[in-house]
Design a protein around this motif. Structure first.
Motif, PDB file in Angstrom:
ATOM      1  N   ARG A 255      -5.243   9.728  10.806  1.00  0.00           N
ATOM      2  CA  ARG A 255      -6.076   8.838  10.004  1.00  0.00           C
ATOM      3  C   ARG A 255      -6.348   7.495  10.642  1.00  0.00           C
TER       4      ARG A 255
ATOM      5  N   ARG B 106       0.837  -1.204   0.000  1.00  0.00           N
ATOM      6  CA  ARG B 106       0.000   0.000   0.000  1.00  0.00           C
ATOM      7  C   ARG B 106       0.872   1.254   0.000  1.00  0.00           C
TER       8      ARG B 106
ATOM      9  N   ALA C  99       2.340   1.993  -3.276  1.00  0.00           N
ATOM     10  CA  ALA C  99       1.340   2.328  -4.295  1.00  0.00           C
ATOM     11  C   ALA C  99       0.770   3.723  -4.067  1.00  0.00           C
ATOM     12  N   SER C 100       1.123   4.332  -2.946  1.00  0.00           N
ATOM     13  CA  SER C 100       0.516   5.624  -2.607  1.00  0.00           C
ATOM     14  C   SER C 100       1.281   6.774  -3.255  1.00  0.00           C
ATOM     15  N   PRO C 101       0.589   7.586  -4.074  1.00  0.00           N
ATOM     16  CA  PRO C 101       1.284   8.703  -4.731  1.00  0.00           C
ATOM     17  C   PRO C 101       1.838   9.703  -3.719  1.00  0.00           C
ATOM     18  N   ARG C 102       1.162   9.807  -2.578  1.00  0.00           N
ATOM     19  CA  ARG C 102       1.620  10.760  -1.574  1.00  0.00           C
ATOM     20  C   ARG C 102       2.963  10.345  -0.990  1.00  0.00           C
TER      21      ARG C 102
ATOM     22  N   ASP D  38      -4.386   4.868  10.992  1.00  0.00           N
ATOM     23  CA  ASP D  38      -3.885   3.824  10.105  1.00  0.00           C
ATOM     24  C   ASP D  38      -2.496   3.431  10.600  1.00  0.00           C
TER      25      ASP D  38
ATOM     26  N   GLY E 187      -1.432  21.493  -1.175  1.00  0.00           N
ATOM     27  CA  GLY E 187      -1.806  20.091  -1.338  1.00  0.00           C
ATOM     28  C   GLY E 187      -0.954  19.271  -0.394  1.00  0.00           C
ATOM     29  N   TYR E 188      -0.250  18.258  -0.925  1.00  0.00           N
ATOM     30  CA  TYR E 188       0.748  17.581  -0.109  1.00  0.00           C
ATOM     31  C   TYR E 188       2.127  17.697  -0.757  1.00  0.00           C
TER      32      TYR E 188
END
Lengths: 414, 289
Positions: free
Chosen positions: B255, B55, B58-61, B257, B238-239
């Protein structure tokens, strides 16, 4: 240790005396520490004390509740949860799944909560059929606030469609006024985004995209249209919007530097605190489109041991939803009572509008939880969507890319 | 008595050793374990494999955060060292007010990064700071809005970071310059070698250990950078200015998580190891030789 023994003996002596009346006790974890909020909590404290309870206040300020959540996590892991904790939306269900919430169905049935609360809000307060939380207030999120003088001067009415909004904004921009006061923080971007989703897509689309996370809806052309509108609105904010706090954006509308702001009704508190009058100095209206996005604060009740604590918990639940607290608290906080039978005489016109819309949308099934304020989705999914929304709003990403990224991000957050 | 004498050092060190074992390595182990679980709000301990790492990557952030760390790390370390070295060399020219200047350059290090970040936020804000000031002087076309531009915002973090750290690096280098044997320099001067050659060929090469320590100090500052970004840009626009540390914080504390936060913490630790282990290795080898 000795405290416990003293307590135990005192409880025992009470029992022997035949007066098995428990003294209600409650430890309450919350993050209402700023002026109006603190006053509002004090109301509850006094009421609790007047019914013979002893209240232990546990305010944890900072980070919009992040600090309080960290404290809560530590307390729960140590097996010593507070009686009641300010929690909302799906977070209540998440804690329920950890197996640490109490059942307050007895109070709820006695007080007839099911009849006085809107059904969709009552749903958040129930964990698999039992009541586990008490709602405090309803904030409406999909508001647009406007400076009346500016609108009058340019002959603009409050927009009822997004096209009207865009037309008004173009006109204002040509006149050298910033159309939209906005702060470039991720949650503010998300707030604007969800009102656009509701307005452009309608309540059904909002439900399937942002509540059910339906992949078809997330990748639909409607969603592309939503991102197109976001791109248009990016052109309506001033150059210095990055990182600005929401209340500074509200001040821009107040001072006539900007015409509109899209923000929940806590913005009304800023107007009122500055002595502005709704309808005369500023206007409030729901953002274009049908529906109602709510942000409901509530207290989740944690599993506690001891008769005193349980009695305190039940009393607290009763008082929170009680008419008196609902009225006084919400007058202080700028929100509206969650129960439908509170007299609204003392509330301002925006609050009355909000209450009427809540009743109407509850009938029509378009009373919807706000995603941007943690009512619709769990933290991980809501965060994933916000990441895409704020990345799109703050760059020149195309709507097609944004929609593809949105679907990936949601899938990855599961 | 003799037994005691022999064992006193061990006894004295034992508590801190145990504490380090538990609170550093114990919790590294705990984080590693949690990073292989599906923990959300509260940690759970059922291993599910590498899903959190999948995960994460795969996260663009996270990708943005890693890229930012690279850009920020390279520029921050490079510019701080270069500027620090230049300042140190200039101060080394036996000038009169050296004491005063040295203090002035060193002062930013005494500030908290939160203060640095907030002050630079205001200076870089196009409506309040530098841009507004220069425009006020009559240069109407002057623009300096990096902090609101997602592509350039990370460089504002570099600016603030360099401002904060280069004085400290200067102090390190100044100490290094002073420790070079004066006789060698005099001999070189007698031989008529120009000053810049003395620096490049003699003094700087003999300061190699100082470069290494400056690099290690700066790189760990860069990797764990958190407060500077929070105060300066809040990770935005944004980030765009997210760093791995701010990513981890968001996952763990906003979050709910925890599994995702643990896996990002493990990746951060591996990056630190990738830098520190070769350093330790070379140090240990040098001692064994």
């Amino acid at each position: 240790m000795t405290m416990k023994m003293i307590l135990a003996t005192s409880v025992a002596s009470f029992c022997m005396a035949g007066a098995a009346l428990a003294e209600p006790q409650a430890e309450v974890l919350h993050w209402w520490t700023s002026g109006g909020e603190a006053r509002a909590v004090a109301v509850l404290q006094e009421e609790f004390a007047s019914r013979g309870g002893s209240w232990t206040d546990m305010p944890v300020a900072g980070g919009g509740g992040d600090a309080a959540m960290t404290a809560l996590r530590a307390r729960v892991l140590a097996g010593n949860a507070p009686t009641a904790v300010q929690l909302k939306g799906p977070a209540i269900q998440e804690w329920y799944e950890e197996g640490v919430l109490a059942d307050i169905s007895a109070v709820a049935q006695e007080q007839g909560w099911a009849d006085i609360l809107p059904a969709s809000i009552a749903g958040h307060m129930q964990c698999e059929g039992t009541w586990c939380a008490a709602p405090v207030n309803v904030h409406r999120v999909d508001w647009v606030w406007a400076n009346k003088a500016i609108l009058d001067e340019h002959g603009i009415a409050m927009p009822t469609t997004w096209d009207e909004f865009n037309a008004a904004a173009e006109k204002l921009q040509a006149a050298g006024i910033t159309p939209l006061a906005h702060g470039g923080q991720a949650w503010q971007d998300a707030t604007v985004f969800e009102t656009v989703v509701l307005g452009v897509g309608g309540p059904e689309f909002f439900r399937s995209a942002l509540i059910d996370l339906d992949m078809d809806a997330l990748q639909s052309d409607t969603m592309k249209a939503v991102f197109d509108q976001m791109r248009t609105m990016r052109g309506y904010v001033d150059a210095n919007f990055s990182g600005r706090d929401w209340n500074l954006a509200t001040a821009m509308v107040m001072n006539g530097e900007a015409a509109f702001q899209i923000m929940g009704d806590w913005a009304k508190g800023e107007f009122l605190a500055a002595g502005k009058v709704p309808g005369e100095d500023f206007l409030c209206a729901s953002t274009p489109g049908d529906g109602y996005l709510y942000n409901v604060d509530s207290f989740a009740m944690f599993d506690v041991e001891g008769e005193d604590a349980v009695a305190g918990q039940n009393l607290l639940a009763e008082l929170i939803v009680g008419q008196n607290f609902q009225k006084v608290f919400n007058l202080n906080k700028g929100s509206i009572p969650v129960r439908s039978d509170v007299a609204l005489d003392e509330f301002d016109s925006c609050a009355v509008l909000s209450a009427n819309d809540m009743a109407a949308t509850s009938e029509a099934g378009s009373l919807l939880p706000s995603y941007a304020h943690g009512m619709a989705l769990r933290g991980a999914q809501a965060g994933a969507i916000t990441d895409v929304v704020t990345a799109h709003f703050n760059s020149d990403m195309s709507s097609e890319d944004a929609v593809a990224m949105l679907a990936d991000a949601v899938a990855n957050s599961m | 008595m003799q037994w005691l004498e022999r064992h006193v050092p061990k006894l004295v060190l034992a508590p801190s050793f145990i504490a380090a074992l538990l609170f550093v390595y114990g919790f590294i182990g705990w984080t590693a374990w949690v990073s292989f679980t599906r923990s959300r709000l509260l940690p759970n301990y059922d291993l599910v494999g590498t899903i959190q790492y999948e995960r994460l990557f795969a996260s663009p952030r996270w990708e943005v955060a890693l890229n930012n760390l690279f850009v920020f790390g390279v520029l921050f370390i490079g510019i701080s060292m270069l500027l620090g070295l230049l300042l140190a060399i200039f101060l080394d020219q036996k000038i009169r007010t050296e004491g005063v200047l040295r203090t002035i350059y060193l002062y930013p290090m005494a500030l908290s990064l939160i203060v640095t970040g907030t002050a630079w936020k205001w200076m870089l804000n196009p409506g309040l700071g530098l841009e507004a000031m220069v425009r006020g002087w009559g240069f109407e076309d002057f623009t300096f809005d990096w902090i609101t531009d997602p592509d350039m915002a990370i460089y504002t973090v570099v600016i603030a970071g360099v401002w904060q750290a280069s004085g400290f690096v200067m102090a390190l280098f100044l100490a290094g310059l002073r420790s070079v044997d004066g006789e060698i320099i005099k001999a070189a001067q007698v031989d008529g070698i120009p000053t810049h050659r003395i620096y490049t060929a003699i003094i700087i090469p003999s300061m190699a250990p100082i470069f290494l320590s400056a690099f290690i100090v700066l790189s760990h500052l860069a990797i764990k950078s958190f407060d500077l970004v929070i105060a300066l840009t809040g990770g935005g626009p944004g980030y765009a200015t997210d760093l791995p540390a701010t990513y981890m914080y968001a996952m763990a504390f906003s979050r709910g998580d925890i599994g995702q936060a643990a896996s990002s913490a493990m990746v951060m630790m591996m990056i630190v190891f990738a830098i520190v282990v070769p350093y330790l290795y070379s140090e240990l080898r040098a001692k064994n030789d």
